[in-house]
Design a protein around this motif. Structure first.
Motif, short mmCIF file in Angstrom:
data_model
loop_
_atom_site.label_atom_id
_atom_site.label_comp_id
_atom_site.label_asym_id
_atom_site.label_seq_id
_atom_site.Cartn_x
_atom_site.Cartn_y
_atom_site.Cartn_z
N ASP A 175 0.79 -1.23 0.00
CA ASP A 175 0.00 0.00 0.00
C ASP A 175 0.83 1.28 0.00
O ASP A 175 0.28 2.37 -0.18
CB ASP A 175 -0.93 0.00 1.22
CG ASP A 175 -2.15 -0.87 0.95
OD1 ASP A 175 -2.45 -1.10 -0.24
OD2 ASP A 175 -2.77 -1.33 1.93
N VAL A 178 0.88 4.59 -2.73
CA VAL A 178 -0.32 4.55 -3.56
C VAL A 178 -0.84 5.98 -3.67
O VAL A 178 -0.96 6.66 -2.67
CB VAL A 178 -1.40 3.66 -2.90
CG1 VAL A 178 -2.74 3.83 -3.57
CG2 VAL A 178 -0.97 2.20 -2.94
N ASN A 180 -3.61 6.76 -5.64
CA ASN A 180 -5.03 6.78 -5.98
C ASN A 180 -5.65 5.47 -5.48
O ASN A 180 -5.49 4.42 -6.10
CB ASN A 180 -5.16 6.91 -7.51
CG ASN A 180 -6.57 6.73 -7.99
OD1 ASN A 180 -7.52 6.79 -7.20
ND2 ASN A 180 -6.73 6.48 -9.28
N HIS A 181 -6.32 5.56 -4.34
CA HIS A 181 -6.84 4.35 -3.72
C HIS A 181 -8.01 3.74 -4.49
O HIS A 181 -8.37 2.60 -4.27
CB HIS A 181 -7.21 4.61 -2.26
CG HIS A 181 -5.98 4.77 -1.41
ND1 HIS A 181 -5.34 3.72 -0.82
CD2 HIS A 181 -5.25 5.86 -1.12
CE1 HIS A 181 -4.27 4.14 -0.19
NE2 HIS A 181 -4.19 5.45 -0.34
N GLN A 182 -8.57 4.51 -5.42
CA GLN A 182 -9.66 3.96 -6.24
C GLN A 182 -9.10 3.10 -7.38
O GLN A 182 -9.75 2.19 -7.86
CB GLN A 182 -10.52 5.08 -6.84
CG GLN A 182 -11.70 5.49 -5.97
CD GLN A 182 -11.21 6.20 -4.72
OE1 GLN A 182 -10.42 7.12 -4.82
NE2 GLN A 182 -11.64 5.75 -3.56
N GLU A 184 -6.76 0.40 -9.46
CA GLU A 184 -6.40 -0.98 -9.11
C GLU A 184 -5.14 -1.46 -9.82
O GLU A 184 -4.71 -2.58 -9.65
CB GLU A 184 -7.58 -1.91 -9.49
CG GLU A 184 -8.81 -1.66 -8.66
CD GLU A 184 -9.93 -2.65 -8.95
OE1 GLU A 184 -9.82 -3.41 -9.92
OE2 GLU A 184 -10.92 -2.64 -8.20
N GLN A 316 -5.92 -7.47 -8.03
CA GLN A 316 -4.72 -6.66 -8.17
C GLN A 316 -4.16 -6.87 -9.57
O GLN A 316 -4.14 -7.99 -10.05
CB GLN A 316 -3.68 -7.08 -7.16
CG GLN A 316 -4.05 -6.69 -5.74
CD GLN A 316 -2.97 -7.15 -4.80
OE1 GLN A 316 -2.85 -8.35 -4.54
NE2 GLN A 316 -2.19 -6.24 -4.28
N ARG A 333 -3.19 2.93 -9.64
CA ARG A 333 -3.12 2.99 -8.18
C ARG A 333 -1.74 3.48 -7.75
O ARG A 333 -1.57 4.27 -6.86
CB ARG A 333 -3.36 1.55 -7.70
CG ARG A 333 -3.30 1.32 -6.26
CD ARG A 333 -3.65 -0.16 -5.98
NE ARG A 333 -3.49 -0.45 -4.58
CZ ARG A 333 -4.37 -0.08 -3.67
NH1 ARG A 333 -5.44 0.59 -4.00
NH2 ARG A 333 -4.16 -0.36 -2.40
N LYS A 334 -0.78 3.03 -8.49
CA LYS A 334 0.60 3.23 -8.08
C LYS A 334 1.46 3.15 -9.34
O LYS A 334 1.13 2.38 -10.24
CB LYS A 334 0.92 2.08 -7.15
CG LYS A 334 2.19 2.08 -6.47
CD LYS A 334 2.08 1.00 -5.40
CE LYS A 334 3.38 0.82 -4.73
NZ LYS A 334 3.29 0.01 -3.54
#
Ligand SMILES: Nc1ncnc2c1ncn2[C@@H]1O[C@H](COP(=O)(O)OP(=O)(O)OP(=O)(O)O)[C@@H](O)[C@H]1O
Length: 915
Positions: A175, A178, A180-182, A184, A316, A333-334
């Motif tokens: 985590d 990250v 943008n937690h929305q 994926e 994921q 997300r990342k």
């Protein structure tokens, strides 16, 4: 339990409720207890009649406990053995320190749980598929674990700003960082051959060995190029997409596995490799219509629905792509960027690659002598080619050395081709006596297969494909023997019928190289055909061909039938074309093509390049800034520089240098890597006038700085922030900048500079009278380096701005800076934020500043100043020195301290803001 006489009955009683809540796969326990004779048919019947799973577990426990110790131990053993089915109970086994006894180890356990059986099968398949790194010739494979070397992986935010470097592959899925937690998708980008596929392979391999920290029990891997093998109208179900291209579950009549996947998508990890290789115009798909998990859809539609989380939401996804491929950030997300081998990683790779000490030493010495070659070798693919070729050529021929200083990428791919083709003439290297090397003979002998491979590469590249069918291979005249040379490899994973009907080139870059070769060899088409991809690239640049823009529905559509998501593969063709037609290689090419035709092609290319360089540079927008006229080039300019370098033509380099009319050229965020610096240097060498060069936020490293060495004499602005530089680079800068004394701006923010480097920067400040700005924040400088810098700044009469953010120079450093500030004649902006200064240092600075009338902006945020320092800053405010901006936020000042500052404010007429 591990004690000599464990009571398993007691353990089951003690942990009864935990077992009731966590033991999910009841059937598998029942099946095994039954098969081992601990449950009779009647027991099984009774258990099956119970309505809920929890009650069934209660019943099993009751029956098993009534059967005695051995039965209880065996039940725990089943949980231990069928790992994936009881994944939630594995921590419990650890907690009770369970070790199977000698007696139970001999008993059979069969996994009858379809889900965990499928997990096991997946792990097994993935281990098999990922344990080796492919090499040329297919017979030669190396174990991944024996050759995988960590590379530099930079984490980025939404705007591609650095968030630091990855220390452990587990962080990739974690985590941290990250933005943008929305979203994926973990989006991994990097240049050709930098190791994106191998990184995924490593992740897959770790997962299959249970060494990846994730509770995902399914792992599906896809290569994006696979999606181009489907026919336009082909439809496939999600179930088939997952299973057909990974593996099918066995004995799963009720479709439990697929059902589980759709119910618990968070238990799934996907990897999608090479998004840039999707050749379909995604716009043609009606993608807003989301694919359904049940019904058949177009495969690309499935892919897009998976990626944007409309299907299997919560799973994921790791997606790789070449740098420059645009991607909707709201689904990301990342983000991570692969930067290749650092110098220490390169040394590790040398050690892993060469078994013989003699070879290792030779290669290390030769690398040490050529920063340019090291720069190229920071890209693992190029490194692998160079090392493989070295090994081969060194073993077969007398005194073979690595290519010298200014080797081009074309030379490296020629070397690889020579190694492949030499298989036609020479037996295995170790069996022969060493012989002199004759490259032209090898190419002449291998011309027929080489030309056929080249034709195949060009044909498929022209239709936008990386996969060739058996028929195409045959139609180009390639025989089975040719296939074993190593240029091509068969790809069975896309073929579900079992026969190796499809092929791909060992690497896409090799395909580009061979396509360029075909253009040079072609004696039938008009000579001007060699320029076809130059024209195509410039056309594509105009029509922005952004993948996944389907979500933001573009208004204008590009008109190509099979557009690549990026045109990098075509840019590589152009680059290799420049190399093959360069003076350096024309001698070899004359053995393969008629000299007159070669001359014609060479002249055409040169004239095209000169004209397009001029018009490109003229067309760039110029802005006026403090340093003069500034031009911000586009990434395509880098391709032009690469092509110019590859031609080795001084005339074109001169034209390019002359075409840069601005005083400052900005190459920031242009994806410049260390290997490019020779190209930049090649052009800048021919520039007469001084020039500011902004190369912030690239991947230049110490190797790049060494290559730029001859150009620093002309640089007024040297911006190398966020480029992984160490003190070695500063050594080079100090030597050059102090010799020519023209530098005005030195940007070194966020590198790996220590106190030794700070000492060298201090020397630059001391010796360069025009230097006005030094940005050296976010390095590894302590109080020692802080004092060197402060002492140099104290003596400077030109220094205007200094940024030290994030270097922990502490109070000792602060005291040195306070001496520098006292009566300084020119320093106007200073940041000592986040430098570990306490009230002690703060007091010194505030007192010294009362004797300074020049400083206007002063940042001291994020330090440890407490109210003790407040009276001193209040005095500074009262002194009304001319300071206009004072930033003190994120210290330990309380309301009392603030009050003192506030009371001083009415006296001050200069301050515009105080924070
Ligand atoms: N971490 C690594 N350790 C050792 N070798 C590596 C590593 N990464 C890459 N390589 C070598 O470089 C070759 C090319 O790497 P890879 O195919 O992963 O590049 P890529 O970034 O996926 O390229 P492309 O974008 O062109 O597909 C590999 O086959 C392997 O020989």
């Amino acid at each position: 339990v591990s004690s000599s006489v464990p009571s398993f009955i007691g353990v089951l009683t003690l942990h009864r409720e935990l077992l009731v809540s966590k033991l999910k796969s009841v059937q598998c326990v029942v099946d095994n207890l039954h098969a081992a004779g601990f449950l009779c048919d009647e027991d099984v019947e009774i258990i099956q009649q119970v309505a809920t799973k929890a009650d069934q577990v209660r019943k099993i426990l009751e029956v098993v406990q009534s059967k005695g110790e051995e039965a209880c131990e065996y039940m725990i053993f089943v949980i231990y053995k069928v790992y994936d089915a009881y994944i939630d109970l594995q921590p419990w086994l650890k907690e009770i320190s369970y070790r199977p006894s000698h007696g139970v180890l001999g008993m059979t356990v069969v996994n009858t749980d379809p889900i965990s059986r499928y997990c096991e099968k997946l792990r097994h398949e993935i281990i098999r598929d990922t344990s080796f790194i492919m090499s040329y010739g297919q017979q030669e494979e190396t174990r991944l674990d024996n050759l995988y070397t960590d590379t530099v992986i930079e984490l980025l935010n939404d705007s591609n700003e650095s968030l630091g470097y990855l220390e452990d592959l587990n962080q990739l899925l974690g985590d941290g960082e990250v933005f943008n937690h929305q979203g994926e998708i973990v989006y991994v980008m990097g240049d050709a051959g930098v190791g994106k596929s191998i990184l995924l392979q490593k992740l897959q391999n770790l997962w299959s060995k249970r060494e990846l920290q994730t509770d995902a029990i399914f792992f599906f891997k896809f290569r994006c190029r696979m999606f181009s093998i489907f026919k336009d109208a082909e439809q496939i179900s999600l179930r088939d997409l997952l299973f057909k291209y990974n593996c099918y579950p066995d004995h799963d009549p009720d479709d439990e596995v697929f059902d589980y996947i759709t119910r618990f998508p968070e238990k799934v990890v996907f990897t999608f490799d090479g998004y840039d290789e999707i050749q379909e115009d995604l716009d043609r798909l009606n993608v807003p219509e989301v694919a359904s998990p049940e019904e058949k859809s177009n495969p690309l539609q499935l892919l897009v629905s998976l990626l944007c989380g409309k299907l299997l939401k919560g799973s994921q996804k790791v997606l790789t792509s070449r740098t420059g491929t645009e991607f909707q950030s709201r689904v990301i997300r990342k983000k991570a960027a692969l930067r290749g081998f650092s110098s220490s990683q390169l040394k590790t790779y040398v050690k892993l690659h060469f078994k013989e000490q003699e070879h290792r030493e030779q290669v290390l010495v030769q690398l040490e002598a050529s920063p340019h070659l090291c720069g190229l070798c920071s890209t693992p693919l190029f490194c692998w080619i160079v090392f493989k070729s070295f090994w081969h050529l060194h073993t077969v021929h007398d005194s073979f050395r690595l290519p010298e200083a200014s080797v081009s990428l074309t030379a490296i791919f020629l070397m690889l081709s020579e190694v492949f083709l030499s298989r036609l003439t020479s037996p295995a290297p170790s069996l022969t006596k060493k012989s002199p090397r004759c490259t032209s003979d090898t190419f002449r002998t291998g011309l027929r297969p080489l030309a056929a491979f080249a034709k195949l590469a060009l044909q498929s590249m022209a239709r936008g494909s990386f996969i060739c069918s058996q028929e195409e291979v045959g139609a180009c005249g390639l025989t089975d023997e040719d296939l074993s040379l190593g240029f091509l490899r068969s790809v069975s994973e896309f073929d579900t019928t079992g026969s190796p009907a499809t092929f791909e080139f060992l690497h896409v870059t090799l395909q580009s190289f061979l396509a360029a070769f075909a253009l040079v060899l072609d004696e039938r088409s008009a000579a001007s055909t060699i320029l076809r991809f130059f024209t195509e690239c410039s056309r594509r640049r105009k029509s922005s061909c952004l993948p996944l823009s389907i979500w933001s529905r573009r208004s204008s559509k590009p008109d190509e039938k099979t557009p690549f998501a990026t045109n990098e593969h075509l840019q590589f063709i152009n680059l290799f074309l420049c190399g093959l037609l360069s003076k350096a290689h024309i001698g070899l090419m004359e053995h393969l093509v008629s000299p007159a035709l070669l001359k014609k092609k060479q002249t055409l290319l040169k004239s095209y390049l000169s004209t397009s360089v001029k018009s490109h540079l003229r067309g760039l927008p110029h802005h006026s800034v403090a340093e003069g006229k500034k031009v911000h080039v586009l990434p395509n300019f880098l391709w032009i520089l690469r092509c110019v370098f590859e031609t080795g033509s001084k005339d074109i380099a001169k034209t390019t240098a002359k075409g840069i009319t601005a005083d400052l050229i900005k190459l920031g965020y242009c994806n410049v890597y260390s290997g490019d610096c020779s190209a930049i240097n090649f052009v800048l060498q021919h520039r007469r006038k001084l020039l500011g060069v902004d190369m912030d936020n690239n991947n230049i490293s110490d190797y790049g700085v060494k290559q730029l060495q001859p150009s620093f004499c002309k640089m007024t602005v040297v911006r190398l922030s966020v480029n992984q530089l160490s003190d070695c680079s500063i050594q080079v800068l100090a030597e050059e900048l102090c010799k020519y004394k023209v530098v005005e701006f030195l940007g070194l923010y966020d590198n790996n500079i220590t106190d030794a480097g700070a000492k060298l920067v201090a020397q630059i400040i001391n010796e360069c009278p025009k230097l006005r700005v030094v940005k050296i924040g976010k390095n590894k400088i302590t109080s020692v380096g802080g004092c060197y810098l402060a002492n140099a700044i104290q003596k400077s009469t030109s220094m205007f701005e200094v940024g030290m953010w994030g270097n922990v120079i502490g109070d000792e450093g602060a005291e040195a800076f306070s001496e520098a500030l006292r009566n300084h004649p020119s320093l106007t902006n200073l940041s000592l934020s986040a430098t570990g200064i306490t009230s002690k240092g703060g007091r010194c600075i505030a007192d010294a500043l009362r004797e300074n009338t020049v400083l206007r902006i002063f940042w001291l945020v994020q330090n440890e100043l407490s109210d003790d320092a407040a009276p001193h800053f209040a005095e500074l405010v009262r002194a009304n020195t001319g300071l206009t901006h004072l930033w003190l936020i994120n210290n330990q000042l309380t309301v009392d301290g603030m009050k003192q500052l506030a009371e001083a404010l009415p006296v001050n007429t200069e301050l515009k803001e105080i924070w």
